[in-house]
Design a protein around this motif. Sequence first.
Motif, short mmCIF file in Angstrom:
data_model
loop_
_atom_site.label_atom_id
_atom_site.label_comp_id
_atom_site.label_asym_id
_atom_site.label_seq_id
_atom_site.Cartn_x
_atom_site.Cartn_y
_atom_site.Cartn_z
N CYS A 1 5.40 -0.97 -0.73
CA CYS A 1 4.61 -0.56 -1.89
C CYS A 1 3.98 -1.77 -2.59
O CYS A 1 2.81 -1.74 -2.98
CB CYS A 1 5.49 0.22 -2.87
SG CYS A 1 6.08 1.79 -2.22
N ASP B 1 0.82 5.33 -5.97
CA ASP B 1 2.08 5.87 -6.48
C ASP B 1 3.20 5.81 -5.44
O ASP B 1 4.16 6.57 -5.48
CB ASP B 1 1.89 7.32 -6.96
CG ASP B 1 1.40 8.22 -5.83
OD1 ASP B 1 1.01 7.69 -4.77
OD2 ASP B 1 1.41 9.46 -6.03
N VAL C 1 6.50 4.91 -3.61
CA VAL C 1 7.83 4.73 -4.18
C VAL C 1 8.80 4.28 -3.08
O VAL C 1 8.79 4.82 -1.97
CB VAL C 1 8.35 6.04 -4.81
CG1 VAL C 1 9.78 5.84 -5.33
CG2 VAL C 1 7.44 6.48 -5.94
#
Length: 518
Positions: A64, A365, A367
């Motif tokens: 990420c 986004d 995760v």
Amino acid sequence: MKNQGMSFKLMLEESDGPADFETAISATGLGKFNLLLLLIAIPSGWAQVFDTKAMSYVSPVAQCDLQLTLENKGLLNAITYIGILSSGFIWGFLADSYGRKKLLVACYLLDTVFILSAGISQSFTMLLISKYFAGFIMNGPTAILISLLSEFHSSTHRARFFLCQGLFSNMANVILPVMAWFFFKQNLDVVIEGLELHNWNFYILLSALPSVISGFAHLLLPESPKFLMSVGRNEEAMDVFRKVYSWNTGEDPESYPIKVLVDETDSKTDVENNNSDVKDVKASGGGFKEKAWNVVSLFCPPHLWIIIFLSAVQMGYKMGLNSLKNWLPQLFTAMNDFVEANGRNGEFCMVLDTMAHNHKNVSADCVVNYNNSDVYTNLMIVQSANIFSFLLTGWVINRLGNKNLFIILGAISGACGGAIYFATNSVTVVVLSTVLTAVSAVNAVVFNVSVVELLPTRLRTMAISLTRLIGLVETIVGNMIFPYLLKSGCAPPFLYVGIITVGCSFIALFLPKEKNLA
């Protein structure tokens, strides 16, 4: 040790000529110095493992922060090997020209610099470049260390020392998942002087520790006495022998029983000591002609066919099994993420399809699941198998023989790799991966022994270097294509590993059984 020193003193009194290296190093005995050497060799071996394997643990957690695709992860797994490959044989030349100690100290400390650079990386590009140069540098001490260790031991103790060193170095494969378990089970974000550091940054920074320790530790060791003798610095070599003797026996350095060393730069001395290798060089018109002829003969029958078969076996084995082993942290992470997201185990194909879908586009986004203790527990179990298999290697080889063992173990590892495709839960994957890792570790040793036994002494070093080079290339290729196989479906990556590894075992059937071919 005193009795050993006296026996060498008596032997020397019976000899009229100066002592060669083997006699001189044998007279130093075995003791505290050799223990110190082993202790220093442990972090030195760990440094190599940390350099080549750390990225496979980092990429699932850094995906990420660095927006990593599967292809990016494949490149991160391969980049250190690319650095090793690109430095070629330059380190051997430098070590033979300038000595072992200076280069070992310089290389380990330079490696530390590039690992620290990787540890503070803020982008994929910076991480990639840093790891490339770490691999470029690490190729030096990896090769030089082997020479240094062998040149401080007599032939009587050399093999046992390497067995111990290899066993302790293999523990690094267990240390890496332990470190990952400590750092990656929680989110960690720290800003220092404008640098945003995450848990994976600290993991890389800590992986520099073996290189730091090794760099400074090698300052404690003297230069290789064998190297000093080879360049005509016999007085310095004698000082080293005396120090080692004193460390090992507790006696005064001046009581070292050998007083004169062979002049290895004198061709007359070589002939007087009945050095057949040197005589062959003289007879062929010089060292360069001899080496050139060795290269040519390596690629002529009957050695050509052996090299072709060995290279084919090495090629398939490294492309298949090394790739899968480097991707195990990612595969275990995918299984853990699936359980966390769905509350149940899923068929392995379902897990891989989910992973491939999630990696098509790394969104903002994204995760990372930090409830991942099971990932590193599984990896500790798998990597521990390396240590136990290493202990069994000598016993198994002596009973089955190199060729038979290579064929059997190759078939077993290939079957395990292919069988992962049919796994229905994480326990099955762990069991198959553990067997595969243990078997392939033994087979790697068997392969090197086969190279030694199937080729004459004058060709062995070149053959090992050639097959090692081929192995590096195929490890790089395998790591680069594995993500594409993962994205193409569930079956291709594991059928690829199974087929190519079993195919290597089939090719090994054509290797001759004769030893030390002329």
